[in-house]
Design a protein around this motif. Structure first.
Motif, PDB file in Angstrom:
ATOM      1  N   LEU A 158       0.830  -1.204   0.000  1.00 10.10           N
ATOM      2  CA  LEU A 158       0.000   0.000   0.000  1.00 10.10           C
ATOM      3  C   LEU A 158       0.868   1.259   0.000  1.00 10.10           C
ATOM      4  CD1 LEU A 158      -2.754  -1.115   2.534  1.00 10.10           C
ATOM      5  CD2 LEU A 158      -2.972  -0.929   0.046  1.00 10.10           C
ATOM      6  N   HIS A 159       1.966   1.204   0.735  1.00  9.39           N
ATOM      7  CA  HIS A 159       2.920   2.321   0.752  1.00  9.39           C
ATOM      8  C   HIS A 159       3.500   2.558  -0.643  1.00  9.39           C
ATOM      9  CE1 HIS A 159       6.320   4.818   1.973  1.00  9.39           C
ATOM     10  NE2 HIS A 159       7.173   3.906   1.524  1.00  9.39           N
ATOM     11  N   ALA A 160       3.899   1.485  -1.319  1.00  5.53           N
ATOM     12  CA  ALA A 160       4.468   1.620  -2.663  1.00  5.53           C
ATOM     13  C   ALA A 160       3.445   2.177  -3.640  1.00  5.53           C
ATOM     14  CB  ALA A 160       4.984   0.271  -3.142  1.00  5.53           C
ATOM     15  N   ALA A 161       2.227   1.671  -3.582  1.00  8.94           N
ATOM     16  CA  ALA A 161       1.178   2.153  -4.485  1.00  8.94           C
ATOM     17  C   ALA A 161       0.883   3.632  -4.238  1.00  8.94           C
ATOM     18  CB  ALA A 161      -0.089   1.319  -4.296  1.00  8.94           C
ATOM     19  N   ARG A 162       0.825   4.011  -2.971  1.00  7.94           N
ATOM     20  CA  ARG A 162       0.562   5.402  -2.618  1.00  7.94           C
ATOM     21  C   ARG A 162       1.673   6.309  -3.140  1.00  7.94           C
ATOM     22  NH1 ARG A 162      -0.888   4.227   2.062  1.00  7.94           N
ATOM     23  NH2 ARG A 162       1.151   4.379   3.064  1.00  7.94           N
ATOM     24  N   ARG A 163       2.916   5.890  -2.940  1.00 14.04           N
ATOM     25  CA  ARG A 163       4.055   6.690  -3.418  1.00 14.04           C
ATOM     26  C   ARG A 163       4.073   6.795  -4.949  1.00 14.04           C
ATOM     27  NH1 ARG A 163       8.621   7.186  -0.161  1.00 14.04           N
ATOM     28  NH2 ARG A 163       9.488   8.192  -2.022  1.00 14.04           N
ATOM     29  N   MET A 164       3.590   5.747  -5.610  1.00 16.42           N
ATOM     30  CA  MET A 164       3.565   5.751  -7.077  1.00 16.42           C
ATOM     31  C   MET A 164       2.296   6.390  -7.632  1.00 16.42           C
ATOM     32  SD  MET A 164       6.456   4.435  -8.028  1.00 16.42           S
ATOM     33  CE  MET A 164       6.141   4.085  -9.765  1.00 16.42           C
ATOM     34  N   GLY A 165       1.339   6.703  -6.760  1.00 10.81           N
ATOM     35  CA  GLY A 165       0.119   7.376  -7.190  1.00 10.81           C
ATOM     36  C   GLY A 165      -0.860   6.499  -7.928  1.00 10.81           C
ATOM     37  N   VAL A 166      -0.892   5.207  -7.575  1.00 11.83           N
ATOM     38  CA  VAL A 166      -1.771   4.255  -8.272  1.00 11.83           C
ATOM     39  C   VAL A 166      -2.685   3.583  -7.253  1.00 11.83           C
ATOM     40  CG1 VAL A 166      -1.844   2.153  -9.676  1.00 11.83           C
ATOM     41  CG2 VAL A 166      -0.045   3.847 -10.065  1.00 11.83           C
ATOM     42  N   PRO A 167      -3.998   3.506  -7.513  1.00  8.59           N
ATOM     43  CA  PRO A 167      -4.905   2.816  -6.591  1.00  8.59           C
ATOM     44  C   PRO A 167      -4.548   1.330  -6.467  1.00  8.59           C
ATOM     45  CG  PRO A 167      -6.135   4.133  -8.185  1.00  8.59           C
ATOM     46  CD  PRO A 167      -4.712   4.097  -8.665  1.00  8.59           C
ATOM     47  N   PRO A 168      -4.707   0.733  -5.294  1.00  5.62           N
ATOM     48  CA  PRO A 168      -4.364  -0.681  -5.118  1.00  5.62           C
ATOM     49  C   PRO A 168      -5.022  -1.617  -6.124  1.00  5.62           C
ATOM     50  CG  PRO A 168      -4.729   0.339  -2.986  1.00  5.62           C
ATOM     51  CD  PRO A 168      -5.100   1.365  -4.008  1.00  5.62           C
ATOM     52  N   ALA A 169      -6.262  -1.345  -6.487  1.00  4.61           N
ATOM     53  CA  ALA A 169      -6.983  -2.238  -7.396  1.00  4.61           C
ATOM     54  C   ALA A 169      -6.364  -2.270  -8.786  1.00  4.61           C
ATOM     55  CB  ALA A 169      -8.451  -1.824  -7.491  1.00  4.61           C
ATOM     56  N   ARG A 170      -5.524  -1.296  -9.103  1.00  2.38           N
ATOM     57  CA  ARG A 170      -4.895  -1.247 -10.414  1.00  2.38           C
ATOM     58  C   ARG A 170      -3.419  -1.647 -10.359  1.00  2.38           C
ATOM     59  NH1 ARG A 170      -8.151   1.031 -14.197  1.00  2.38           N
ATOM     60  NH2 ARG A 170      -6.415   1.576 -15.562  1.00  2.38           N
ATOM     61  N   CYS A 171      -3.053  -2.364  -9.279  1.00  3.46           N
ATOM     62  CA  CYS A 171      -1.674  -2.832  -9.103  1.00  3.46           C
ATOM     63  C   CYS A 171      -1.592  -4.347  -9.225  1.00  3.46           C
ATOM     64  CB  CYS A 171      -1.152  -2.444  -7.720  1.00  3.46           C
ATOM     65  SG  CYS A 171      -1.022  -0.664  -7.431  1.00  3.46           S
ATOM     66  N   ALA A 172      -0.537  -4.823  -9.860  1.00  2.00           N
ATOM     67  CA  ALA A 172      -0.186  -6.246  -9.892  1.00  2.00           C
ATOM     68  C   ALA A 172       1.103  -6.418  -9.096  1.00  2.00           C
ATOM     69  CB  ALA A 172       0.022  -6.724 -11.330  1.00  2.00           C
ATOM     70  N   VAL A 173       1.170  -7.492  -8.333  1.00  2.00           N
ATOM     71  CA  VAL A 173       2.343  -7.757  -7.501  1.00  2.00           C
ATOM     72  C   VAL A 173       2.990  -9.064  -7.940  1.00  2.00           C
ATOM     73  CG1 VAL A 173       3.138  -8.301  -5.173  1.00  2.00           C
ATOM     74  CG2 VAL A 173       1.408  -6.523  -5.515  1.00  2.00           C
ATOM     75  N   VAL A 174       4.303  -9.048  -8.132  1.00  2.00           N
ATOM     76  CA  VAL A 174       5.048 -10.258  -8.502  1.00  2.00           C
ATOM     77  C   VAL A 174       5.854 -10.679  -7.289  1.00  2.00           C
ATOM     78  CG1 VAL A 174       6.605 -11.337 -10.153  1.00  2.00           C
ATOM     79  CG2 VAL A 174       5.173  -9.400 -10.871  1.00  2.00           C
ATOM     80  N   GLU A 175       5.556 -11.872  -6.773  1.00  2.00           N
ATOM     81  CA  GLU A 175       6.126 -12.354  -5.522  1.00  2.00           C
ATOM     82  C   GLU A 175       6.567 -13.802  -5.657  1.00  2.00           C
ATOM     83  OE1 GLU A 175       7.078 -11.987  -2.544  1.00  2.00           O
ATOM     84  OE2 GLU A 175       6.569  -9.944  -1.985  1.00  2.00           O
ATOM     85  N   ASP A 176       7.487 -14.211  -4.771  1.00  2.00           N
ATOM     86  CA  ASP A 176       7.920 -15.611  -4.769  1.00  2.00           C
ATOM     87  C   ASP A 176       7.759 -16.252  -3.400  1.00  2.00           C
ATOM     88  OD1 ASP A 176      10.069 -14.132  -3.571  1.00  2.00           O
ATOM     89  OD2 ASP A 176      11.336 -15.896  -3.845  1.00  2.00           O
ATOM     90  N   SER A 177       7.150 -15.559  -2.436  1.00  2.00           N
ATOM     91  CA  SER A 177       6.989 -16.125  -1.101  1.00  2.00           C
ATOM     92  C   SER A 177       5.524 -16.163  -0.711  1.00  2.00           C
ATOM     93  CB  SER A 177       7.771 -15.316  -0.060  1.00  2.00           C
ATOM     94  OG  SER A 177       7.078 -14.135   0.284  1.00  2.00           O
TER      95      SER A 177
END
Length: 226
Positions: A158-177
Motif C-alpha cells: 500500500l505504501h508503494a502504491a501510494r508513493r507511485m500514485g496508483v490505486p491498489p486495485a490497479r496494481c499487480a504484484v510479482v512475488e515468490d513467497s
C-alpha cells in the motif's frame, strides 16, 4: 484489403510491484545456505523447508524476533551480524539475476513498475547493483524498513502504491513467497506468484493469484489478466 493493425492492449493494471529477492535477483538459494550454516552453528538446526517457511519473504525484524524467541537476544544479534556479513560475501561472489527477468522487464505491457521488498535498502543497493538491475528502478525502490508492519501485512504494498500514485486495485504484484502473495491479497491487489525458486507452487496458490514457473511468461500473463 490489408487487415487493420490490432490496437495495443489497454491494461487494467497501471503498476507492477516487484519483490526483489527471488523475483529479480536469485539471492534466495544463497540466503538459504547461510541460514542453514548459522542454525547448525548457533544451536537451531533447521531444514531447508523450515527456512523457506519461517524466513523467506519476511522482514529482518520479523526474522530476528523468531531467532530471539528460540535462542535469546544475544544470539539473535550475533546471527544477524553473521548473516549480513556472510550473505554479502556470497552475493559479491555468486549472485545473478533471476533467469529471464531482463527479458520480462523489457516486454512488460504495464506503464509503471517499482520494487517493494522485505530487504533493506543497503541490501538492495548491493544485490541490484551487482546484477545491473538498479538503474531500471532508480527512485522507485521501497523497503519494509519504511513501514510499521512487513509482509504478510499489506502495509508495504500500500505504501508503494501510494508513493507511485496508483490505486491498489490497479496494481499487480510479482512475488515468490507465501508471505508476499498474502500481503498482495490483503492490499487488494492481484498477485502473480513465481514458483521457479524455492517456494512450492501450492504455497503460493490462492484467491486473486496466478502461479507461474518461468519469468519469461510474466508479460503475457499480465496482459491476459488485465
Amino acid at each position: 484489403m490489408a487487415t487493420p493493425p490490432v490496437p495495443p492492449l489497454d491494461p487494467s493494471f497501471d503498476l507492477v510491484i516487484f519483490d526483489c529477492d527471488g523475483v529479480l535477483v536469485d539471492s534466495e538459494p544463497l540466503a538459504l545456505k547461510v541460514c542453514l550454516e548459522l542454525g547448525a552453528e548457533l544451536g537451531w538446526p533447521l531444514t531447508e523447508d523450515e527456512v523457506v517457511d519461517r524466513f523467506l519473504g519476511r522482514s529482518e525484524r520479523a526474522v530476528a524476533r523468531q531467532i530471539a524467541e528460540r535462542l535469546g537476544e544475544e544470539l539473535a544479534v550475533r546471527w544477524g551480524e553473521e548473516y549480513r556479513a556472510r550473505l554479502a560475501r556470497v552475493i559479491d561472489a555468486e549472485l545473478a539475476e533471476v533467469a529471464g527477468v531482463s527479458e520480462a522487464l523489457d516486454a512488460l505491457p504495464i506503464p509503471l513498475s517499482c520494487i517493494a521488498s522485505s530487504g533493506s535498502h543497503d541490501k538492495m543497493r548491493r544485490t541490484l547493483g551487482r546484477t545491473g538491475l538498479r538503474a531500471r528502478f532508480e527512485g522507485r525502490i521501497f523497503s519494509a524498513s519504511e513501514v510499521e508492519r512487513g509482509k504478510p501485512e499489506p502495509d508495504l504494498f500500500l505504501h508503494a502504491a501510494r508513493r507511485m500514485g496508483v490505486p491498489p486495485a490497479r496494481c499487480a504484484v510479482v512475488e515468490d513467497s507465501q508471505y508476499g502473495v498474502r500481503a498482495a491479497r490483503a492490499a487488494g491487489m492481484r498477485a502473480f506468484g513465481y514458483a521457479g525458486g524455492l517456494t512450492p507452487a501450492d504455497w503460493l496458490a490462492g484467491p486473486r493469484t496466478t502461479v507461474f514457473h518461468d519469468m519469461r511468461e510474466l508479460p503475457a500473463l499480465l496482459g491476459a489478466h488485465a
